[in-house]
Design an enzyme around this catalytic site. Sequence first.
Site, short mmCIF file in Angstrom:
data_model
loop_
_atom_site.label_atom_id
_atom_site.label_comp_id
_atom_site.label_asym_id
_atom_site.label_seq_id
_atom_site.Cartn_x
_atom_site.Cartn_y
_atom_site.Cartn_z
N CYS A 141 45.15 52.53 50.96
CA CYS A 141 43.90 53.08 51.12
C CYS A 141 43.55 52.93 49.28
CB CYS A 141 43.52 54.22 51.22
SG CYS A 141 43.95 54.86 53.31
N ARG A 186 44.24 45.20 47.31
CA ARG A 186 45.47 45.60 48.32
C ARG A 186 45.20 45.82 49.67
NH1 ARG A 186 46.78 50.71 44.70
NH2 ARG A 186 46.96 52.16 46.76
N TRP A 246 42.95 51.74 55.04
CA TRP A 246 43.87 50.66 55.55
C TRP A 246 44.41 51.85 56.34
CZ3 TRP A 246 46.54 46.59 56.09
CH2 TRP A 246 48.57 46.44 56.44
N ASN A 300 43.68 59.36 50.42
CA ASN A 300 45.07 58.01 50.37
C ASN A 300 45.89 59.00 50.80
OD1 ASN A 300 43.58 56.48 49.69
ND2 ASN A 300 44.35 56.29 47.58
N GLY A 301 47.08 58.57 51.52
CA GLY A 301 48.01 59.69 51.67
C GLY A 301 48.34 60.12 53.07
N GLU A 353 69.33 38.43 55.89
CA GLU A 353 68.17 39.00 54.96
C GLU A 353 68.23 38.85 53.87
OE1 GLU A 353 65.18 39.54 55.84
OE2 GLU A 353 64.78 40.60 53.83
N LYS A 397 65.90 36.16 51.42
CA LYS A 397 65.50 36.16 50.93
C LYS A 397 65.14 34.65 49.55
CE LYS A 397 63.29 38.42 51.43
NZ LYS A 397 62.68 38.66 52.62
N GLU A 409 64.28 31.52 50.38
CA GLU A 409 62.50 31.46 50.56
C GLU A 409 61.86 31.16 49.24
OE1 GLU A 409 60.17 34.44 53.15
OE2 GLU A 409 61.15 35.92 52.18
N HIS A 440 86.14 29.25 61.39
CA HIS A 440 86.07 27.64 61.84
C HIS A 440 85.08 26.94 61.80
CE1 HIS A 440 88.28 31.06 64.94
NE2 HIS A 440 87.60 31.64 63.85
N LYS A 499 51.77 33.75 53.89
CA LYS A 499 52.22 35.66 54.96
C LYS A 499 51.99 35.86 55.94
CE LYS A 499 53.17 39.90 53.46
NZ LYS A 499 54.42 40.11 53.08
O1 M6R Z 1 54.67 39.31 60.29
P1 M6R Z 1 55.39 39.24 60.77
O2 M6R Z 1 56.59 40.38 60.06
O3 M6R Z 1 56.02 38.90 61.90
O4 M6R Z 1 56.33 38.05 60.06
C1 M6R Z 1 57.61 36.92 60.61
C2 M6R Z 1 58.00 36.17 59.69
O5 M6R Z 1 57.30 35.15 58.79
C3 M6R Z 1 58.65 37.05 58.09
O6 M6R Z 1 58.82 38.09 57.93
C4 M6R Z 1 59.01 35.99 57.04
O7 M6R Z 1 60.35 35.84 57.07
C5 M6R Z 1 58.79 36.08 55.54
N1 M6R Z 1 58.67 35.44 54.09
C6 M6R Z 1 60.34 37.04 55.04
O8 M6R Z 1 60.42 37.38 53.53
#
Ligand code: M6R
Length: 610
Positions: A2, A27, A75, A101-102, A484, A488, A491, A507, A605
Site C-alpha cells: 500500500c 507500487r 493492495w 500500511n502493514g 530456479e 533466473k 530469462e 547419463h 509479467k
Molecule cells: O504469475 P505466475 O506466478 O503464475 O507466473 C508464472 C510464471 O510465468 C513466472 O514465474 C515466470 O516464470 C517468471 N518470469 C519467473 O521469473
Amino acid sequence: MCGIVGYVGDEKATDILLDGLEKLEYRGYDSAGIAVRHPEGAIEVIKEKGRLSNLEKLVAEAAPQGTEGIGHTRWATHGESNQLNAHPHHSKGDRVVGVHNGIIENFAELKAELTDKGYTFYSETDTEVCIDLIDYYYRESGDALDALKHAKAAIHGSYALAILFDDRPGEIWVMRKSSPMILGVADGRAYLASDVPALLKHTRDVYYMDDDQMATLSRDGIQFYDGEGHPIELELTHIDWDIEAAEKGGFDHFMLKEIFEQPVVIANTLRHFVDTNGWIRFKGSHMTPDFYKSFDRVHIVACGSAYHVGCVSKYVMEELARIPVDVDIASEFRYRNPILSEKDLVIIISQSGETADSLAALREAKKQGAPTLAIVNVVGSSIAREADRVIYTVAGPEIAVATTKAYSCQLLVMDLIALDLAVTLGRIDEARVQELLGELKSIPRKMDAILKHHEDYKAIAQHYLNDEHMYYVGRGLDYAACLEASLKLKEISYVHSEAYAAGELKHGTISLIDEGTPVIGIATQPALSEKIRSNLLEVKTRGAAVFTLVMEGLDGFDAIGEITTIPAIDPLWATSLSVVPMQLMAYYVSVGRGLDVDKPRNLAKSVTVE
Ligand code: M6R
C-alpha cells in the site's frame, strides 16, 4: 504494497494528496481513498475501488476545500478489494480517521476485545480494528499521544499509520513499525509518505522515522516522539535521486529492490501466518483438520518459478507429512487428462493469479471433482476467485518480470502448509515443529547477512559475462534450487543454462562438459554432500570451471573450485537462502551484459495467454 500520503498546510489538500498517490501508483494497488478536513472542521472520507481515476471523479464531485488530509492506495491483504475495505478507515462518528500500511497480526483478538466494549465493524480489515483501538484509548485519555502509545503497546505487527482526530484540526499524527514512513517540511507545510517519490515535488529534505517512533505534523513543523512519548529530534536527510530512482527506492532496478525486500516480506509472511503462540493459522482459508485429513495425495501445479516452488515443496511436504506429492507444469497438466478424485488436493501456485495455463489447470481439477487450493499474491485475481480455498502470499506488488520476493513468499507459505499438514496428520512431534519454526524465523536475518555481501556476487558475475552456456547442478532440494537459479539467469541474461540433477549428468549431459565450461554447484544438504562433491569432481576432471554455493559446515568443496557460503540453516529450508545468491548472480550478469533487467525481451509479467 500500500501507499500512504498526508499533507497539512495552506494549499488545497486534494490536489497534493492525489498527486502523491499518483506517484505511488507504480507500487500497484486495487483501491484508493483520501480524507480531507473541511475548513469548518468535519472530516470527509472519499474512497473507491479500482484505479485512481475512479477516486479522482468522486473527489471532483465532492470538491472538499480543506488544506489538510491523508490518502492511501491499497493492495488488499485482509478482505477483498472493494469500497468498504478501502482506506481511510474511521471510528464511529469519524472521531478518528486513519490510513495504514502493514499487517496487524493480532487484529482478530483486538477485534474481539473491542466488540466486547461495544464496537461494531463495517469492513474486513485489520486497519479498521486499529483505528477503533486508537479511538478507544483516545476516549479514555483525551490525549492523542497517549492514545497512540497505548495502541502501539497493544498491537502486534507492522504498521505505518497516519491519523486525523476530529477535534484536533491542523494536526496529523503518525507512528510506524516495520513499515516505512517518511516526513518532509517546507515553510508552513508538512508532508508524509510511505515512499520518497510522493514527496519529491514538494521537498527533498526528509526525515526517515524509525521503528516505534511517533510524530505530529502541523503547519508549525514536525514534532517527533520516542516510543515512550518523549520529544526527540531526528536528523534531516537530503534526497538527490530523480523520480525514477526514487520509485526504485534508490536501487538501479526493481529486481534488485525486490531482492532486497525479501527479508522484510518473509518476516511479514511469518507474522501473518504464525501467531504469537507459535501456531500456524491460515486465517479465513478454511484449512481445518478435517480438510487436511480429507485427501491422500497432493498435486502441485504451476508455471515457471511457481512450478519450481512446487519442486521444492515436493521434497519438503513428502519429508514432513509423508504424503505423496506430484508436481506438474500447468500447460502439461491441463492436457494430459490427469487422474484425480476428491481424495486429491490440487494446489495451484501463481504470483499473478491470472496465468492462463494455471487457471485452465485449476478448472480441469475442479471439473474432475478434486478439492483446490490457490497460493496467490494478487488478491481477487481469477485463480484466487475460482479456487475452493485461497491463501494469499504477502509479498506486495512485484514489478520486475523476473520473480524474486513472490517466489520466496510462495516457498514460505508452502513450507508452512507442509508443517501444518504434518502436525495434523501426527507425523511430527511438537519439539521438531517449534525447532523448524524457529529456523524459518531465522531466514530474514540470514538473508540480510547474504545481502550485505551482494557486491561479492557482482564480482563473481563478472566471470560469466561472456559465457553462452552454463550448467547448474545439485541433488535433492539443491536440484530444485538449481531449476530456479537457471531460469533466473536465462530469462534476464539470455545466457543458455540448464539445471541438472547431479547424479543424472553421466547419463548424457556430461559429454557437453569441456575445457572451461561453467558449472555452478549448489551444496546445502549434509546427507548428499559427499555425492554432490563426487559429481562436481567428475565435471572438474573433464575441464569444467566449477563454482559452488555451499552451506556453512559442509567441507571439501574448495578443493574443487571457487566457493561461496550461505549461513547454516535446517537443510529443509536451505533453498530459501540459496536462492538469494543465485538471484544476485543472475541480476549482475544481466546488468554486466547491459540488458533490460526489469523487462527482458519477449517476456510479460503476467502470462494471460496460452
Ligand atoms: O504469475 P505466475 O506466478 O503464475 O507466473 C508464472 C510464471 O510465468 C513466472 O514465474 C515466470 O516464470 C517468471 N518470469 C519467473 O521469473
